[in-house]
Write a protein that holds these residues in place. Structure first.
Motif, PDB file in Angstrom:
ATOM      1  N   ALA A 242       0.719  -1.825   0.254  1.00  0.00           N
ATOM      2  CA  ALA A 242      -0.196   0.248   0.257  1.00  0.00           C
ATOM      3  C   ALA A 242       0.635   1.293   0.684  1.00  0.00           C
ATOM      4  CB  ALA A 242      -0.824   0.202   0.947  1.00  0.00           C
ATOM      5  N   CYS A 243       2.158   1.300   0.978  1.00  0.00           N
ATOM      6  CA  CYS A 243       2.285   2.699   0.806  1.00  0.00           C
ATOM      7  C   CYS A 243       3.572   2.443  -0.456  1.00  0.00           C
ATOM      8  CB  CYS A 243       3.984   2.281   2.032  1.00  0.00           C
ATOM      9  SG  CYS A 243       3.482   2.427   3.446  1.00  0.00           S
ATOM     10  N   LEU A 244       4.040   1.563  -1.158  1.00  0.00           N
ATOM     11  CA  LEU A 244       4.309   1.604  -2.429  1.00  0.00           C
ATOM     12  C   LEU A 244       3.638   2.712  -2.993  1.00  0.00           C
ATOM     13  CD1 LEU A 244       6.577  -1.220  -2.403  1.00  0.00           C
ATOM     14  CD2 LEU A 244       7.743   1.101  -2.010  1.00  0.00           C
ATOM     15  N   LEU A 245       2.388   1.692  -3.225  1.00  0.00           N
ATOM     16  CA  LEU A 245       1.786   2.509  -4.143  1.00  0.00           C
ATOM     17  C   LEU A 245       1.119   3.829  -3.672  1.00  0.00           C
ATOM     18  CD1 LEU A 245      -1.424  -0.224  -4.362  1.00  0.00           C
ATOM     19  CD2 LEU A 245      -0.141   0.455  -6.330  1.00  0.00           C
ATOM     20  N   LEU A 246       0.769   4.015  -2.509  1.00  0.00           N
ATOM     21  CA  LEU A 246       0.184   5.506  -2.441  1.00  0.00           C
ATOM     22  C   LEU A 246       1.853   6.908  -3.346  1.00  0.00           C
ATOM     23  CD1 LEU A 246      -0.759   4.572   1.206  1.00  0.00           C
ATOM     24  CD2 LEU A 246      -2.025   6.688  -0.176  1.00  0.00           C
ATOM     25  N   ASP A 247       3.103   6.018  -2.722  1.00  0.00           N
ATOM     26  CA  ASP A 247       4.210   7.041  -3.328  1.00  0.00           C
ATOM     27  C   ASP A 247       4.145   7.060  -4.847  1.00  0.00           C
ATOM     28  OD1 ASP A 247       5.804   6.557  -0.810  1.00  0.00           O
ATOM     29  OD2 ASP A 247       6.715   4.889  -1.092  1.00  0.00           O
ATOM     30  N   GLY A 248       3.846   6.364  -5.756  1.00  0.00           N
ATOM     31  CA  GLY A 248       3.374   6.325  -7.311  1.00  0.00           C
ATOM     32  C   GLY A 248       2.238   7.453  -6.797  1.00  0.00           C
ATOM     33  N   PHE A 249       1.475   7.766  -6.746  1.00  0.00           N
ATOM     34  CA  PHE A 249       0.571   8.946  -6.187  1.00  0.00           C
ATOM     35  C   PHE A 249       1.283  10.109  -6.370  1.00  0.00           C
ATOM     36  CE2 PHE A 249      -2.606   5.133  -5.718  1.00  0.00           C
ATOM     37  CZ  PHE A 249      -3.742   5.454  -6.857  1.00  0.00           C
ATOM     38  N   ALA A 250       2.785   9.875  -4.768  1.00  0.00           N
ATOM     39  CA  ALA A 250       2.592  11.548  -4.993  1.00  0.00           C
ATOM     40  C   ALA A 250       3.858  11.473  -6.181  1.00  0.00           C
ATOM     41  CB  ALA A 250       3.859  11.228  -3.276  1.00  0.00           C
ATOM     42  N   ASP A 251       4.572  10.064  -6.736  1.00  0.00           N
ATOM     43  CA  ASP A 251       5.098  10.314  -7.707  1.00  0.00           C
ATOM     44  C   ASP A 251       4.657  11.089  -9.037  1.00  0.00           C
ATOM     45  OD1 ASP A 251       7.367   9.331  -6.870  1.00  0.00           O
ATOM     46  OD2 ASP A 251       6.702   7.627  -8.094  1.00  0.00           O
ATOM     47  N   ALA A 252       2.918  11.036  -8.938  1.00  0.00           N
ATOM     48  CA  ALA A 252       2.745  11.766 -10.123  1.00  0.00           C
ATOM     49  C   ALA A 252       2.274  12.852 -10.036  1.00  0.00           C
ATOM     50  CB  ALA A 252       1.114  11.069 -10.331  1.00  0.00           C
ATOM     51  N   GLY A 253       2.740  13.684  -8.575  1.00  0.00           N
ATOM     52  CA  GLY A 253       2.437  14.924  -8.518  1.00  0.00           C
ATOM     53  C   GLY A 253       1.537  14.737  -7.248  1.00  0.00           C
ATOM     54  N   TYR A 254       0.391  13.891  -6.705  1.00  0.00           N
ATOM     55  CA  TYR A 254      -0.386  14.236  -6.031  1.00  0.00           C
ATOM     56  C   TYR A 254       0.430  13.860  -3.853  1.00  0.00           C
ATOM     57  CZ  TYR A 254      -3.496  13.636 -10.034  1.00  0.00           C
ATOM     58  OH  TYR A 254      -4.457  13.438 -10.447  1.00  0.00           O
ATOM     59  N   LEU A 255      -0.351  14.754  -3.142  1.00  0.00           N
ATOM     60  CA  LEU A 255       0.096  14.473  -1.885  1.00  0.00           C
ATOM     61  C   LEU A 255      -0.968  13.268  -1.683  1.00  0.00           C
ATOM     62  CD1 LEU A 255       0.690  15.121   1.317  1.00  0.00           C
ATOM     63  CD2 LEU A 255      -0.603  16.442   0.991  1.00  0.00           C
ATOM     64  N   ALA A 256      -0.505  11.950  -0.873  1.00  0.00           N
ATOM     65  CA  ALA A 256      -1.257  11.149  -0.942  1.00  0.00           C
ATOM     66  C   ALA A 256      -1.339  10.352   0.446  1.00  0.00           C
ATOM     67  CB  ALA A 256      -0.250   9.716  -1.597  1.00  0.00           C
ATOM     68  N   LEU A 257      -2.249  10.173   0.812  1.00  0.00           N
ATOM     69  CA  LEU A 257      -2.741  10.210   2.359  1.00  0.00           C
ATOM     70  C   LEU A 257      -3.565   8.565   2.608  1.00  0.00           C
ATOM     71  CD1 LEU A 257      -3.315  13.662   2.374  1.00  0.00           C
ATOM     72  CD2 LEU A 257      -2.955  13.019   4.574  1.00  0.00           C
ATOM     73  N   GLY A 258      -3.099   7.600   3.623  1.00  0.00           N
ATOM     74  CA  GLY A 258      -3.670   6.391   3.277  1.00  0.00           C
ATOM     75  C   GLY A 258      -4.245   6.020   4.570  1.00  0.00           C
ATOM     76  N   MET A 259      -5.581   5.415   4.979  1.00  0.00           N
ATOM     77  CA  MET A 259      -6.523   5.666   6.665  1.00  0.00           C
ATOM     78  C   MET A 259      -5.732   4.211   6.720  1.00  0.00           C
ATOM     79  SD  MET A 259     -10.135   6.058   6.659  1.00  0.00           S
ATOM     80  CE  MET A 259     -10.054   6.275   8.951  1.00  0.00           C
ATOM     81  N   ASP A 260      -5.443   3.602   7.520  1.00  0.00           N
ATOM     82  CA  ASP A 260      -5.663   2.390   8.897  1.00  0.00           C
ATOM     83  C   ASP A 260      -6.864   2.617   9.300  1.00  0.00           C
ATOM     84  OD1 ASP A 260      -4.749  -0.078   9.103  1.00  0.00           O
ATOM     85  OD2 ASP A 260      -3.320   1.070  10.622  1.00  0.00           O
ATOM     86  N   TYR A 261      -7.451   1.921   8.988  1.00  0.00           N
ATOM     87  CA  TYR A 261      -8.911   2.121   9.575  1.00  0.00           C
ATOM     88  C   TYR A 261      -8.790   0.806   9.929  1.00  0.00           C
ATOM     89  CZ  TYR A 261      -9.540   0.689   4.804  1.00  0.00           C
ATOM     90  OH  TYR A 261      -9.749   0.172   3.267  1.00  0.00           O
ATOM     91  N   PHE A 262      -7.607  -0.509   9.708  1.00  0.00           N
ATOM     92  CA  PHE A 262      -7.970  -1.342  10.579  1.00  0.00           C
ATOM     93  C   PHE A 262      -6.775  -1.137  11.669  1.00  0.00           C
ATOM     94  CE2 PHE A 262      -7.796  -3.462   6.463  1.00  0.00           C
ATOM     95  CZ  PHE A 262      -8.999  -3.604   5.980  1.00  0.00           C
TER      96      PHE A 262
END
Length: 280
Positions: free
Chosen positions: A86-106
């Motif tokens: 998940a973190c690496l996917l989030l990093d991919g969104f950041a690479d594309a220019g987005y601030l990316a936030l992943g919610m750990d609802y677990f």
């Protein structure tokens, strides 16, 4: 983890106090099951940090100043939670220019807590329905509150928001798309979706799907598309030949075709967001 791990409580109430048995609802995308728990752990070193937002652990990764587009991706994870994948996917969104936030609802209680590795069986007696109900209730109630806190902390008058969910995270994409808090959304290999999730969306939705998906099979997928067409929703369907549930977040990167599908899914989602936020 051993089979001595504590089991989740058997609480079959939703956050509204209503009983939530799987048989009570007609699912198009079925609840998480064994196909959601399998997959490949991806190699790589995430570059973001974990922060507390409304007492929920949240992975935050910022784009470089040169690439930053000023917009935000809200990420809702699969049953592995905010895993390395998940973190690496989030990093991919950041690479594309987005601030990316992943919610750990677990909140530290993903499925991986009950298994030493991806090949381990779940502990004998593990109550999957109770685990699922507990976390669905929390996420359903708290996703909107968490998103509002993200807007307050990271947003400005010019910031726009998009959302993406994998497996367990798909309903929260639809939940957000039923409001005006996000401009577009996407999900991959979804679970826990009912017809109402599709009829209620107000903003563009991308569906990234596997040909072989026990949770969201061909009949269910076609019915979902029929609903979107009938209701005149804006949508786009990605359908990947030969892969199964989890391909977009947990596919095997050592398999060239699976790696291509995973990368094309991410690229397609980013392009979808760019279309509705950056390029339009």
């Amino acid at each position: 983890m051993s089979s001595k791990q504590p089991h989740p409580p058997s609480d079959n109430k939703t956050s509204s106090g209503l009983e939530m048995a799987d048989s009570d609802y007609k699912y198009l995308a079925k609840p998480p099951s064994a196909c959601c728990f399998a997959g490949t752990i991806h190699k790589g070193t995430p570059r973001g940090n974990v922060e507390e937002i409304l007492n929920v652990p949240t992975y935050v990764v910022k784009p470089s100043e040169e690439k930053a587009n000023g917009h935000v991706v809200l990420y809702f994870p699969d049953v592995w939670g905010i895993s390395n994948n998940a973190c690496l996917l989030l990093d991919g969104f950041a690479d594309a220019g987005y601030l990316a936030l992943g919610m750990d609802y677990f909140r530290g209680d993903p499925i991986s807590k009950y298994r030493l590795s991806k090949n381990d069986p779940l502990p004998e007696g593990f109550d999957q329905a109770a685990w699922r109900t507990k976390h669905v209730a929390f996420a359903t109630e708290n996703v909107p509150k968490w998103a509002a806190a993200v807007r307050e902390k990271f947003g400005s008058d010019k910031t726009k928001y998009v959302c993406v969910g994998y497996c367990f995270g798909a309903p929260y994409v639809c939940q957000m798309l039923a409001t005006d808090e996000v401009s577009a959304g996407a999900f991959a290999h979804p679970t826990l979706l009912r017809e109402e999730h599709f009829t209620s969306v107000k903003h563009p939705l991308l569906l990234s799907c596997a040909e072989h998906d026990h949770a969201f099979d061909t009949e269910a997928r076609r019915k979902a598309i029929d609903i979107l067409q009938r209701e005149k929703k804006v949508y786009h369907l990605q359908l990947f030949y030969g892969v199964s549930h989890g391909f977009a977040s947990k596919g095997d990167p050592d398999n060239p075709y699976q790696r291509w599908c995973k990368e094309q899914s991410l690229r397609g989602i980013i392009d979808w967001f760019d279309l509705w936020l950056v390029k339009s």
